[in-house]
Design a protein around this motif. Structure first.
Motif, PDB file in Angstrom:
ATOM      1  N   ARG A  80       0.829  -1.203   0.000  1.00 22.84           N
ATOM      2  CA  ARG A  80       0.000   0.000   0.000  1.00 22.84           C
ATOM      3  C   ARG A  80       0.860   1.247   0.000  1.00 22.84           C
ATOM      4  NH1 ARG A  80      -3.711  -2.816   3.493  1.00 22.84           N
ATOM      5  NH2 ARG A  80      -2.999  -1.713   5.322  1.00 22.84           N
ATOM      6  N   LYS A  81       2.009   1.157   0.686  1.00 21.80           N
ATOM      7  CA  LYS A  81       2.880   2.341   0.694  1.00 21.80           C
ATOM      8  C   LYS A  81       3.470   2.556  -0.679  1.00 21.80           C
ATOM      9  CE  LYS A  81       4.667   2.925   5.349  1.00 21.80           C
ATOM     10  NZ  LYS A  81       5.337   1.673   5.768  1.00 21.80           N
ATOM     11  N   THR A  82       3.837   1.451  -1.322  1.00 26.02           N
ATOM     12  CA  THR A  82       4.428   1.583  -2.648  1.00 26.02           C
ATOM     13  C   THR A  82       3.433   2.165  -3.636  1.00 26.02           C
ATOM     14  OG1 THR A  82       5.432  -0.542  -2.126  1.00 26.02           O
ATOM     15  CG2 THR A  82       5.868   0.355  -4.290  1.00 26.02           C
ATOM     16  N   PRO A  94      -6.764  10.249  -1.937  1.00 25.00           N
ATOM     17  CA  PRO A  94      -5.431   9.670  -1.751  1.00 25.00           C
ATOM     18  C   PRO A  94      -4.635  10.363  -0.649  1.00 25.00           C
ATOM     19  CG  PRO A  94      -5.662  10.606  -3.953  1.00 25.00           C
ATOM     20  CD  PRO A  94      -6.987  10.684  -3.322  1.00 25.00           C
ATOM     21  N   LEU A  95      -4.823  11.666  -0.521  1.00 31.56           N
ATOM     22  CA  LEU A  95      -4.115  12.377   0.531  1.00 31.56           C
ATOM     23  C   LEU A  95      -4.587  11.900   1.893  1.00 31.56           C
ATOM     24  CD1 LEU A  95      -4.486  15.938  -1.011  1.00 31.56           C
ATOM     25  CD2 LEU A  95      -2.446  14.513  -1.046  1.00 31.56           C
ATOM     26  N   LYS A  96      -5.886  11.745   1.972  1.00 33.01           N
ATOM     27  CA  LYS A  96      -6.469  11.316   3.239  1.00 33.01           C
ATOM     28  C   LYS A  96      -6.011   9.921   3.629  1.00 33.01           C
ATOM     29  CE  LYS A  96      -9.535  11.545   5.438  1.00 33.01           C
ATOM     30  NZ  LYS A  96     -10.529  10.587   5.830  1.00 33.01           N
ATOM     31  N   ILE A  97      -5.980   9.037   2.639  1.00 35.90           N
ATOM     32  CA  ILE A  97      -5.634   7.648   2.946  1.00 35.90           C
ATOM     33  C   ILE A  97      -4.251   7.562   3.557  1.00 35.90           C
ATOM     34  CG2 ILE A  97      -5.099   5.414   1.906  1.00 35.90           C
ATOM     35  CD1 ILE A  97      -7.243   5.941  -0.124  1.00 35.90           C
ATOM     36  N   HIS A  98      -3.350   8.395   3.042  1.00 32.71           N
ATOM     37  CA  HIS A  98      -1.985   8.317   3.537  1.00 32.71           C
ATOM     38  C   HIS A  98      -1.678   9.359   4.587  1.00 32.71           C
ATOM     39  CE1 HIS A  98      -0.708   5.209   0.685  1.00 32.71           C
ATOM     40  NE2 HIS A  98      -1.622   5.747  -0.090  1.00 32.71           N
ATOM     41  N   GLY A  99      -2.725   9.951   5.119  1.00 34.76           N
ATOM     42  CA  GLY A  99      -2.544  10.843   6.265  1.00 34.76           C
ATOM     43  C   GLY A  99      -1.876  12.153   5.953  1.00 34.76           C
ATOM     44  N   ILE A 100      -2.019  12.624   4.708  1.00 36.18           N
ATOM     45  CA  ILE A 100      -1.396  13.905   4.361  1.00 36.18           C
ATOM     46  C   ILE A 100      -2.410  15.011   4.579  1.00 36.18           C
ATOM     47  CG2 ILE A 100      -0.308  15.233   2.544  1.00 36.18           C
ATOM     48  CD1 ILE A 100       0.472  12.599   1.267  1.00 36.18           C
ATOM     49  N   ASP A 101      -2.053  15.906   5.454  1.00 30.17           N
ATOM     50  CA  ASP A 101      -3.005  16.911   5.898  1.00 30.17           C
ATOM     51  C   ASP A 101      -2.899  18.183   5.088  1.00 30.17           C
ATOM     52  OD1 ASP A 101      -3.534  18.427   9.192  1.00 30.17           O
ATOM     53  OD2 ASP A 101      -4.708  18.432   7.341  1.00 30.17           O
ATOM     54  N   GLU A 154     -10.455  13.205   9.625  1.00 28.84           N
ATOM     55  CA  GLU A 154     -11.361  12.086   9.385  1.00 28.84           C
ATOM     56  C   GLU A 154     -12.810  12.486   9.632  1.00 28.84           C
ATOM     57  OE1 GLU A 154      -9.786   8.282   8.642  1.00 28.84           O
ATOM     58  OE2 GLU A 154      -9.134   8.946  10.622  1.00 28.84           O
ATOM     59  N   MET A 155     -13.027  13.079  10.805  1.00 27.47           N
ATOM     60  CA  MET A 155     -14.394  13.398  11.186  1.00 27.47           C
ATOM     61  C   MET A 155     -14.975  14.455  10.276  1.00 27.47           C
ATOM     62  SD  MET A 155     -14.758  11.797  14.251  1.00 27.47           S
ATOM     63  CE  MET A 155     -15.577  12.705  15.523  1.00 27.47           C
ATOM     64  N   GLU A 156     -14.166  15.471  10.021  1.00 31.64           N
ATOM     65  CA  GLU A 156     -14.654  16.573   9.197  1.00 31.64           C
ATOM     66  C   GLU A 156     -15.059  16.039   7.835  1.00 31.64           C
ATOM     67  OE1 GLU A 156     -11.701  19.151   7.805  1.00 31.64           O
ATOM     68  OE2 GLU A 156     -13.084  20.582   6.937  1.00 31.64           O
ATOM     69  N   PHE A 157     -14.163  15.222   7.324  1.00 26.66           N
ATOM     70  CA  PHE A 157     -14.354  14.620   6.027  1.00 26.66           C
ATOM     71  C   PHE A 157     -15.642  13.828   5.956  1.00 26.66           C
ATOM     72  CE2 PHE A 157     -12.141  14.415   2.320  1.00 26.66           C
ATOM     73  CZ  PHE A 157     -12.198  13.167   1.738  1.00 26.66           C
ATOM     74  N   ALA A 158     -15.750  12.882   6.887  1.00 23.52           N
ATOM     75  CA  ALA A 158     -16.922  12.006   6.872  1.00 23.52           C
ATOM     76  C   ALA A 158     -18.187  12.828   7.067  1.00 23.52           C
ATOM     77  CB  ALA A 158     -16.784  10.962   7.961  1.00 23.52           C
ATOM     78  N   ALA A 159     -18.091  13.797   7.981  1.00 29.87           N
ATOM     79  CA  ALA A 159     -19.279  14.595   8.278  1.00 29.87           C
ATOM     80  C   ALA A 159     -19.752  15.331   7.047  1.00 29.87           C
ATOM     81  CB  ALA A 159     -18.977  15.568   9.404  1.00 29.87           C
ATOM     82  N   ARG A 160     -18.802  15.919   6.312  1.00 28.88           N
ATOM     83  CA  ARG A 160     -19.214  16.671   5.125  1.00 28.88           C
ATOM     84  C   ARG A 160     -19.959  15.777   4.163  1.00 28.88           C
ATOM     85  NH1 ARG A 160     -15.042  18.645   1.879  1.00 28.88           N
ATOM     86  NH2 ARG A 160     -16.076  20.489   1.199  1.00 28.88           N
ATOM     87  N   THR A 161     -19.363  14.586   3.927  1.00 30.22           N
ATOM     88  CA  THR A 161     -19.982  13.708   2.957  1.00 30.22           C
ATOM     89  C   THR A 161     -21.358  13.247   3.413  1.00 30.22           C
ATOM     90  OG1 THR A 161     -17.742  12.902   2.795  1.00 30.22           O
ATOM     91  CG2 THR A 161     -19.368  11.869   1.395  1.00 30.22           C
ATOM     92  N   MET A 192      -4.976   3.576  -5.021  1.00 30.20           N
ATOM     93  CA  MET A 192      -4.407   4.654  -4.215  1.00 30.20           C
ATOM     94  C   MET A 192      -3.715   4.140  -2.976  1.00 30.20           C
ATOM     95  SD  MET A 192      -7.371   7.346  -3.897  1.00 30.20           S
ATOM     96  CE  MET A 192      -8.634   7.241  -5.108  1.00 30.20           C
ATOM     97  N   GLY A 193      -3.900   2.851  -2.686  1.00 28.61           N
ATOM     98  CA  GLY A 193      -3.274   2.323  -1.491  1.00 28.61           C
ATOM     99  C   GLY A 193      -4.218   2.268  -0.309  1.00 28.61           C
ATOM    100  N   ALA A 194      -5.527   2.235  -0.591  1.00 27.21           N
ATOM    101  CA  ALA A 194      -6.473   2.161   0.507  1.00 27.21           C
ATOM    102  C   ALA A 194      -6.530   0.741   1.048  1.00 27.21           C
ATOM    103  CB  ALA A 194      -7.861   2.576   0.014  1.00 27.21           C
ATOM    104  N   SER A 195      -6.751   0.640   2.340  1.00 28.44           N
ATOM    105  CA  SER A 195      -6.865  -0.692   2.940  1.00 28.44           C
ATOM    106  C   SER A 195      -8.248  -1.249   2.648  1.00 28.44           C
ATOM    107  CB  SER A 195      -6.656  -0.597   4.442  1.00 28.44           C
ATOM    108  OG  SER A 195      -7.673   0.213   5.003  1.00 28.44           O
ATOM    109  N   ASP A 196      -8.397  -2.537   2.807  1.00 32.24           N
ATOM    110  CA  ASP A 196      -9.700  -3.162   2.549  1.00 32.24           C
ATOM    111  C   ASP A 196     -10.772  -2.551   3.431  1.00 32.24           C
ATOM    112  OD1 ASP A 196      -8.157  -6.382   2.104  1.00 32.24           O
ATOM    113  OD2 ASP A 196      -8.842  -4.927   0.624  1.00 32.24           O
ATOM    114  N   PHE A 197     -10.377  -2.272   4.651  1.00 30.20           N
ATOM    115  CA  PHE A 197     -11.297  -1.658   5.594  1.00 30.20           C
ATOM    116  C   PHE A 197     -11.861  -0.369   5.041  1.00 30.20           C
ATOM    117  CE2 PHE A 197     -12.345  -3.428   9.384  1.00 30.20           C
ATOM    118  CZ  PHE A 197     -12.653  -2.502  10.365  1.00 30.20           C
TER     119      PHE A 197
END
Lengths: 307, 298, 313
Positions: free
Chosen positions: A81-83, A111-118, B4-11, B193-198
């Motif tokens: 996932r990091k790659t 994508p930014l959110k997934i990797h924690g980029i604020d 996270e919260m802001e994001f989810a809340a908006r949607t 994008m590298g998202a986890s299954d969760f």
């Protein structure tokens, strides 16, 4: 930068009677930094599958993929996932590429959110790069046109600064004039950001325009590969020749022929990396059941004719 | 986490607003909701509007409807109106409990099975098929019978039995939706994008699958009310003296000619409740049907 | 050549919640007997709507105004009975997506025979033998056997031939084909071209209206080209002259955006069809725009062609 070695992908279906489709049949492929490799073939040739294989969106049945020195087929899910931040996809159907319930802003920022980029300013940077306006961000996918959606998909793919992007027929669903815009955009971005593209298409003219190198795919195998202009200008493999000739609609339709359409064998049913699958080749001989790619003047051709 | 919260809340916020107006605007939904609300209110306010449903009054057995007893009295002199009103509590509560439990169980199994695929999915898929091939009511009767024999009669038997037959329809729908959503391009893109299954499951697949599930759940409550009533009618469900519509109907079947009100009023109640949920469910289906994409008039 | 069908001042607006989409906004066009007219335009230009309106196949939330004269009558004023006699019999429609346009549970032969049975009153045996002949003519062989098969046993290209066979079975005077090469690989386009050429071989005097945005296809097949942009027809030319010297700036830009001509993009975006701009709709994207363009230009003659552009006043 990216190397695929002896890649195979076999799709199996059925519980008792297993049906096999060999979509990718023993492929070696290499993409260098910053270059565009066009992957051309007809529908069913396996080019989309190969593209997704290289991104590890589908797991290869056999074979290795080495990205930046690392064998990504052996990575654990978390590391993979990091790659992924370095390799992205621009899909074929822009209207399906984004979650229909999400606003465009959220889709691009994902994508930014997934990797924690604020860094939400990055979203504005990105839409600027692709030619969208702020008002587009606030809308839903079904409110945008095909071209606009594709730009958004490109913006999203670029969010994490990838080194490698697989463009899977990005313009085949778009109008001709929009296609020109999107292709120019992709070229522009490549020049600015140094991204390497695997450009998958069935349109030879587009491939010639976009690519440095081209690889022609047939029935899961790469039959010819080399510099785009040279391969298309002077094709060696009979299949490549057929493809190039079909470009000239005028000439083709004036030729006398039977109305029986040419049967195209796409994915085979047996894994057979050694055999040439182009059964209808007029030059076919017994040698063709065991042929590897042959280097010839800077290209690789998988045909006895190259000898 | 804040992002996270802001994001989810908006949607979610935006979606909720739109959906609420759509739902209330739909005529069937509105009608259904009205009926259900009335019945629910009736149950809620039971102590205020009705007498003790358990109080027997053998002197006044089988009296027809009168100002004292708006629905008449049953064979033990109990006020039928009170029994029907309190019966609403029983039916609605039990039905909704069953619905929620089977929904959670079924959706989870279906989602996991569909998402993971492979052998697990094959096995679970076949289990679902087997369950679905057994006629529901007979299965319920058999289960309740077995449970009653093993553990004695109780409301929990009914709940357990119906949950066992009911979870499959949720599993089937959820699995179907997950299977089709899994391959949609936006899900593949998210994986790229590298998202986890969760992440994929909870942010993309489940929100997009929710529509048909909600429709199913709503229609399902109506179904469950019918099943409980059927079991009650057969004497297998919730036992007297707890007031339950089907069981009251059952007790009234011997008095159809002499005291028809005993069977009639609970019957009407069942009909109205099921109608309400069906209307709501059909209306919700209209609301949640995918909007037709941009017109292909190109 | 005589005119087979004439469209006069056609307006087709869709009444949606989000507004009124002016898909076709004042179109005058004629289709001559025996010609192949290619109607070119992007998605959203209104070309498909134009085609559908000729057969009155539009949904009910539309506003239509204007005249479509065919066979001396205004098609828009005919009753449902009468238009049904024309649909499929005199004017045939070959739809866009071969995958979904055939009924999966009916044999192919029956589907091709259907229009003949309905419109020509043929009995099943006669119709069937005609079907076999037709399928054979279009290269579906062995025709006898394939006519008894089902759509899923046919490839995409074959299905398209079946659809064309269906369309031509009643010897219509006009065949409208909607985006025949959509989603088709470049290498398979030859088959489509051959297919349409074959129709011509069979019936010299049938008129073909091809709705497409595939310019190379139009180049090979068309006698005349009509270009649509945002609900308006902006140019009508002979095919040869169109590809050598397009007149309207949009036509020029469209040809320049082809890969074979340099892939030069047209700047800007297409305007919204809900509130289209006043005047010439190509204004914002046109290199030759002037102040005159704030007023919608009428058609001007330029040799054999007509153009909707002030430059040719």
């Amino acid at each position: 930068m990216l190397k695929g070695e002896k890649l195979y992908k076999v799709f199996e279906s059925g519980f008792i009677k297993k049906k096999k489709i060999v979509a990718v049949d023993g492929i070696d492929i290499e993409i260098k930094e910053g270059e565009t490799l066009a992957l051309v073939g007809e529908s069913g040739s396996g080019k989309s599958t190969l593209g997704r294989l290289l991104l590890m969106l589908i797991k290869p049945t056999r074979g290795k993929i080495i990205f930046d020195g690392v064998d990504i087929t052996a990575l654990k899910p978390k590391e993979l996932r990091k790659t992924r931040t370095k390799m992205q996809l621009i899909p074929q159907h822009p209207d399906e590429a984004m979650d229909p319930r999400w606003k465009i802003f959220d889709s691009i920022a994902e994508p930014l959110k997934i990797h924690g980029i604020d860094d939400f300013d990055r979203v504005y940077e990105l839409i600027d790069m692709v030619g969208l306006k702020e008002e587009h961000l606030d809308r839903f996918p079904h409110e945008l046109s095909g071209g606009e959606l594709q730009r958004a998909a490109i913006a999203r793919a670029l969010a994490l600064n990838p080194k490698f992007v697989v463009c899977d027929e990005p313009t085949s669903m778009l109008d001709v004039s929009v296609q020109a815009q999107i292709l120019r955009l992709l070229i522009d971005l490549q020049r600015k950001l140094g991204i390497a593209y695997l450009f998958i298409t069935h349109d030879l003219e587009v491939a010639e325009f976009m690519a440095d190198r081209i690889a022609v795919m047939y029935a899961g195998q790469i039959v010819e590969e080399g510099n785009a202009e040279k391969v298309l200008g002077d094709p060696v493999h009979p299949y490549t020749k057929t493809l190039v000739e079909s470009l000239d609609l005028e000439r083709n339709t004036n030729e006398v022929e039977s109305t029986e359409p040419r049967k195209v064998l796409v994915a085979g049913v047996e894994e057979n990396g050694k055999e040439c699958k182009y059964y209808q080749c007029p030059y076919r001989s017994s040698k063709c059941s065991n042929i590897e790619a042959i280097a010839l003047n800077g290209r690789r051709v998988r045909c006895v004719l190259a000898e | 986490m804040v992002i996270e919260m802001e994001f989810a809340a908006r949607t979610i916020r935006l979606r909720a607003n739109e959906k609420l107006t759509a739902i209330l605007g739909n005529r069937m939904c509105f009608a259904g909701l009205t009926i259900i609300t009335l019945i629910a209110l009736m149950g809620l306010l039971a102590p205020l509007i009705a007498d003790d449903p358990y109080k027997t009054d053998l002197a006044n057995r089988l009296t027809p409807p009168s100002p004292d007893h708006p629905f008449g009295t049953d064979q033990l002199g109990r006020d039928l109106f009170s029994r029907v009103v309190y019966g609403a509590r029983v039916s609605l509560l039990v039905a909704i409990t069953i619905s929620l439990i089977s929904m959670t169980l079924g959706c989870l199994i279906g989602a996991v099975s569909g998402y993971i695929g492979g052998y697990l999915d094959d096995i679970i898929g076949r289990i679902i098929d087997v369950f679905l091939s057994i006629p529901e009511l007979i299965f319920n009767i058999a289960l309740v019978g077995i449970l009653c024999v093993s553990f004695g009669a109780s409301t929990w038997n009914v709940i357990l039995a119906i949950v066992i037959t009911n979870w499959v329809s949720y599993a089937r729908i959820t699995r179907g939706m997950v299977l089709s959503l899994k391959e949609r391009e936006f899900v593949v893109s998210t994986r790229a994008m590298g998202a986890s299954d969760f992440w994929i499951l909870f942010k993309h697949i489940i929100p997009n699958a929710v529509g048909p599930i909600i429709v199913l759940a709503t229609l399902n409550v109506g179904n469950i009310i019918m099943t409980i009533a059927s079991l009650g009618f057969l004497g297998l469900g919730i036992q007297p003296p707890t007031p339950e519509w089907g069981q009251i109907l059952n007790s009234g079947k011997n008095y159809i000619t002499t005291a028809p009100w005993i069977a009639t009023f609970p019957g009407l109640a069942i009909m109205l409740a099921v109608l309400g949920f069906n209307l709501l469910g059909d209306g919700l289906r209209d609301v949640f049907e995918p909007k037709s994409r941009r017109m292909s008039y190109g | 050549m005589d005119n087979l069908l004439v469209i006069e001042d056609l307006h087709v607006h869709f009444l949606l919640n989000s507004g009124r989409v002016r898909a076709v906004d004042g179109v005058n066009l004629s289709v001559k007997k025996g010609e192949t007219l290619c109607l070119i335009g992007e998605s959203g230009s209104g070309k498909s709507v134009l085609g559908l309106s000729m057969l009155r196949l539009l949904p009910s939330n539309v506003y239509i105004n204007g005249r479509i004269i065919f066979d001396g009558k205004n098609l828009l004023e005919l009753g449902e009975e009468e238009i049904r006699k024309i649909r499929g019999k005199k004017i045939a429609w070959v739809p866009q997506n071969p995958a979904t346009s055939l009924n999966p549970v009916l044999k192919v032969g029956f589907q091709v025979a259907e229009p003949m049975i309905l419109h020509l009153g043929l009995d099943k045996t006669r119709a069937w033998s005609k079907v076999v002949k037709l399928l054979d003519f279009f290269g579906i062989r062995p025709a006898e056997k394939r006519a008894s098969e089902y759509p899923h046993q046919f490839s995409g290209g074959m299905r398209q031939r079946v659809l064309v066979a269906m369309g031509t079975s009643t010897n219509p005077e006009l065949i409208i084909a909607d985006e025949p090469t959509k989603g088709i690989d470049a290498s398979k386009k030859v088959q489509v071209v051959r297919l349409f050429r074959r129709i011509r071989e069979e019936r010299e005097d049938v008129s073909l209206l091809l709705i497409t945005h595939d310019l190379p296809l139009a180049r090979v097949l068309a006698d005349r080209i009509a270009v649509m942009y945002c609900g308006h027809v902006v140019e009508v030319s002979e095919a040869k002259t169109f590809f050598e010297e397009p007149l309207h700036p949009y036509s020029k830009a469209l040809l320049d955006s082809l890969p074979s001509r340099g892939l030069k993009p047209i700047k800007g975006f297409s305007p919204s069809m809900v509130n289209p701009p006043e005047g010439c709709r190509f204004r914002d994207r046109c290199d030759f725009c002037s102040s005159r363009c704030e007023e919608l230009p009428p058609f001007f003659d330029a040799g054999q062609s007509t153009v909707r552009c002030w430059m040719y006043a």
